[in-house]
Structures are given as structure tokens and as C-alpha cells.
Design an enzyme around this catalytic site. Structure first.
Site, PDB file in Angstrom:
ATOM      1  N   ARG A   1     -21.469  33.228 -34.560  1.00 46.14           N
ATOM      2  CA  ARG A   1     -20.385  32.358 -35.021  1.00 46.14           C
ATOM      3  C   ARG A   1     -19.044  33.041 -34.815  1.00 46.14           C
ATOM      4  O   ARG A   1     -18.071  32.410 -34.385  1.00 46.14           O
ATOM      5  CB  ARG A   1     -20.579  31.989 -36.499  1.00 46.14           C
TER       6      ARG A   1
ATOM      7  N   LYS B   1      -7.444  21.904 -46.205  1.00 45.14           N
ATOM      8  CA  LYS B   1      -8.056  20.601 -45.915  1.00 45.14           C
ATOM      9  C   LYS B   1      -9.169  20.324 -46.900  1.00 45.14           C
ATOM     10  O   LYS B   1      -9.915  21.224 -47.284  1.00 45.14           O
ATOM     11  CB  LYS B   1      -8.618  20.578 -44.496  1.00 45.14           C
TER      12      LYS B   1
ATOM     13  N   LYS C   1      -5.139  13.059 -42.823  1.00 46.80           N
ATOM     14  CA  LYS C   1      -6.138  13.161 -41.747  1.00 46.80           C
ATOM     15  C   LYS C   1      -7.131  11.999 -41.889  1.00 46.80           C
ATOM     16  O   LYS C   1      -8.156  12.121 -42.546  1.00 46.80           O
ATOM     17  CB  LYS C   1      -6.874  14.503 -41.790  1.00 46.80           C
TER      18      LYS C   1
ATOM     19  N   GLU D   1      -7.852  14.084 -46.448  1.00 44.53           N
ATOM     20  CA  GLU D   1      -8.795  13.517 -45.477  1.00 44.53           C
ATOM     21  C   GLU D   1      -9.762  12.536 -46.143  1.00 44.53           C
ATOM     22  O   GLU D   1     -10.851  12.922 -46.560  1.00 44.53           O
ATOM     23  CB  GLU D   1      -9.590  14.619 -44.765  1.00 44.53           C
TER      24      GLU D   1
END
Length: 366
Positions: A56, A147, A231, A189
Site C-alpha cells: 500500500r 473528508k 463533495k 460528502e
């Protein structure tokens, strides 16, 4: 001028406004590299790679070292907690690497969607309990924005009023307020999943309804709108819709109309999620949105994960000898979305089959 709220000082408001405006600099958007460990399992398995912390890290390093042109198209990067504290091969923190390129580091702060009691298959987002302490630490460690993803579904029974109220309160009264008090610009979002049989008109109506609930909650809790970003999903028909597929222009008009009816002009920008669209469709639809005439007081740009990374990941295939070629693919996708964010994309004659392949995953979770 400072807002009527006494929760933020003028200096805090000025900082939040400055960060938000920098993120939506014309021609730039966000690289969403905040996939959870579970989501990365799907990504890495698709190229035959084991989902280890090192793999990752290597993949995110590939993205963040794509070259000097990256910051021409990318203003900010959203990271998962693990990624936020990882380093390059030579020991440089990813946050410092991005900052040196003029790219703003951001952090995913929600802890995923869980079932919401009293609803039919709807969910709420967890992570509020220790959010204040985490935001304070992330800000100290270099994050400038955050976010938080919430999810709605369209069906004959959803979204319910219960879910609309819960998710709006979740985003507004706690997440956004806590972020701002810690100097982080909150990206709000409220994703409406593309699953379902709904037509474009119903998708537009539900989007308008969701936005009305969200901004009512944000205003009710004195969130400084000039220091936020939205978003949302683009307005599309459902993946199982059997009627005529809407055109890019149809999607653009439906999306802008929903925004005009629900998003205050004080919000600096709208950074769209790609929602499982193919890379090319996500670019074409963003371009169509920006070509709609009429009042559009916000920047309309991208915050893409899969729609920036899918071809890049496939090109890399986990092999060091493919890194440079994969980075070229990433830069190309970033460049075409940069053009689309100002309505100047004319189509990609070089787009291969991978760029046109749907990235839809049913009931998608991060």
C-alpha cells in the site's frame, strides 16, 4: 467580514476560506487516495498483489511522486490514516512530500458506514466520538482539510426522512463544526449511490432533497460556509435503469440544476466524486457540467479516486519497472480532468478500453 457566529475568530475564518479557495484553484482538483485497508485489498488483488502495508505504501508513493506536473492539476490529496503517517523510501513523510510540491494534505476522518436502526437498509457514519482529538492531531501533523462520507440509497422506500435528518445532522452539527474549530476545511460528502433503477429526473429530485437537508443543518449549526467544500455525486440514472441512457449534456444540466436549487453561493467549490463511472465518463460528465450555461457561483471540479487511479494501477501491476509508465497514465488522467474542470475537454482519442470500463461496485463502501 466575519460571520455572525461566535464559534470562530476572524483569523480562523480567514484561514479556512484561504484553504478552501486554494483547493478549488481553477484547473485543479483533488486526488482521493483515502481508500481504507479493506478497499485497497480489492485494488491490489485486481493486479495480483498481496494487500500488505508495504505494498500500500509503495502504491501511494507511486502516486505522490508522479512528477513536477502533478501540482499543475492536483491541488490536494485526501489520505487514509495509515497513508497520512507513511514515508517515502528515503524517509520523507508523505505529508511533507506533498507540501513541497504545493499540494495540500487532507485526511479522511470518518470510520465507515454502519447500519442505521429503524430504517430499511440505510446507514449512518461512525467516527464522531473522538473526532475533536483526532482533528487537533491531524492539523498539528500537517492536514489542512478533512473528508467525511455519508451515504444515501434511492429505492421505493429510501431515502427515508429518518436517514435524511440523521445524515444531515451528522455532517453539519458535529463533523463540519469540529473540523472548523480545529482549522480543517470540512469536505461535506453526502453521496447518493448509483445503485438502483431510478431515472435521471428522480436522481435529480433526490439530490435536491439531500442537499436541502444538509445545508439546513449546516446553517442551523453556524458552520462557516465559505470555509467548506461539497463533495456530491453527479446526477445520473441508476445503474439498473432500463430506459434510454442520459447523455453527458443531460447529466450536466441535471447536476447543475440540482446544485443551483440547493447549494448556497457562499460555498467556494463543489468537488465531485466519480461514483463508479468509467474514467472517461467521469471526465466527459465533469466537462458537460462546466459547459452548462447559467449561474454557477462555485468552482466545479473533481475529487476522484478510481477515476484517476484505475488505469494507473493496472499499468503498474505491482512491478517496479512499470512505475514511470503508470505515473504517466496518472498525469494524463489528471490533465484531462483539469481541462474538464474548466469546460475545455474535447475528448480523448487515445483513451484505451481501460479508461472506458465501468468502475461501478454495487453498494460501494470505502
Amino acid at each position: 467580514m466575519a460571520s455572525y457566529s461566535q464559534f470562530l475568530t476572524k483569523a480562523q475564518e480567514d484561514e479556512l476560506r484561504s484553504i478552501a479557495n486554494a483547493i478549488v484553484t481553477p484547473g485543479k482538483g483533488i486526488l482521493a487516495a483515502d481508500e481504507s485497508t479493506g478497499s485497497m485489498d480489492k485494488r491490489l488483488n485486481s493486479i495480483g498483489l498481496e494487500n500488505t502495508e508495504e505494498n500500500r505504501r509503495k502504491y501511494r508513493q507511486l502516486l505522490f511522486t508522479a512528477g513536477a506536473d502533478l501540482n499543475k492539476y492536483i491541488s490536494g490529496v485526501i489520505m487514509f490514516h495509515e497513508t497520512f503517517y507513511q514515508k517515502t523510501d528515503d524517509g520523507k513523510p508523505f505529508t511533507a512530500l506533498l507540501q513541497e510540491q504545493g499540494i495540500i494534505p487532507g485526511i479522511k476522518v470518518d470510520k465507515g458506514v454502519v447500519p442505521m436502526a429503524g430504517t430499511i437498509g440505510e446507514g449512518t457514519t461512525q467516527g464522531l466520538d473522538d473526532l475533536n482529538a483526532r482533528c487537533a492531531q491531524y492539523k498539528k501533523d500537517g492536514a489542512q482539510f478533512a473528508k467525511w462520507r455519508c451515504v444515501h440509497k434511492i429505492s421505493s422506500t429510501t431515502p427515508s426522512v429518518t436517514a435524511l435528518k440523521e445524515i444531515a445532522s451528522n455532517l453539519g452539527s458535529r463533523y463540519a463544526s469540529i473540523c472548523q474549530q480545529n482549522g480543517l476545511v470540512p469536505i461535506v460528502e453526502p453521496e447518493i449511490l448509483p445503485d438502483g433503477e431510478h431515472c435521471l429526473a428522480r436522481g435529480q429530485k433526490i439530490t435536491e432533497t439531500v442537499l436541502s437537508y444538509v445545508y439546513h443543518a449546516l446553517n442551523e449549526h453556524h458552520v462557516f460556509l465559505e470555509g467548506t467544500l461539497l463533495k456530491p455525486n453527479m446526477v445520473t440514472s441508476g445503474q439498473s435503469f432500463t430506459g434510454e441512457k442520459p447523455s453527458n449534456a443531460d447529466i450536466g444540466l441535471a447536476t447543475v440544476t440540482a446544485l443551483q436549487r440547493g447549494v448556497p453561493s457562499a460555498v467556494p467549490g463543489v468537488v465531485f466524486l466519480s461514483g463508479g463511472q468509467s474514467e472517461e465518463d467521469a471526465t466527459l460528465n465533469l466537462n458537460a457540467i462546466n459547459q452548462v450555461s447559467g449561474k454557477k457561483p462555485w468552482a466545479l471540479t473533481f475529487s476522484y479516486g478510481r477515476a484517476l487511479q484505475a488505469s494507473c494501477l493496472a499499468k503498474w501491476a505491482g512491478k517496479d519497472e512499470n512505475i514511470a509508465a503508470a505515473q504517466e497514465v496518472l498525469l494524463h488522467r489528471a490533465q484531462v480532468n483539469s481541462l474538464a474542470s474548466v469546460g475545455k475537454y474535447t475528448g480523448d482519442a487515445s483513451a484505451d478500453a481501460a479508461a472506458s470500463q465501468s468502475l461501478f461496485v454495487a453498494n460501494h463502501s470505502y
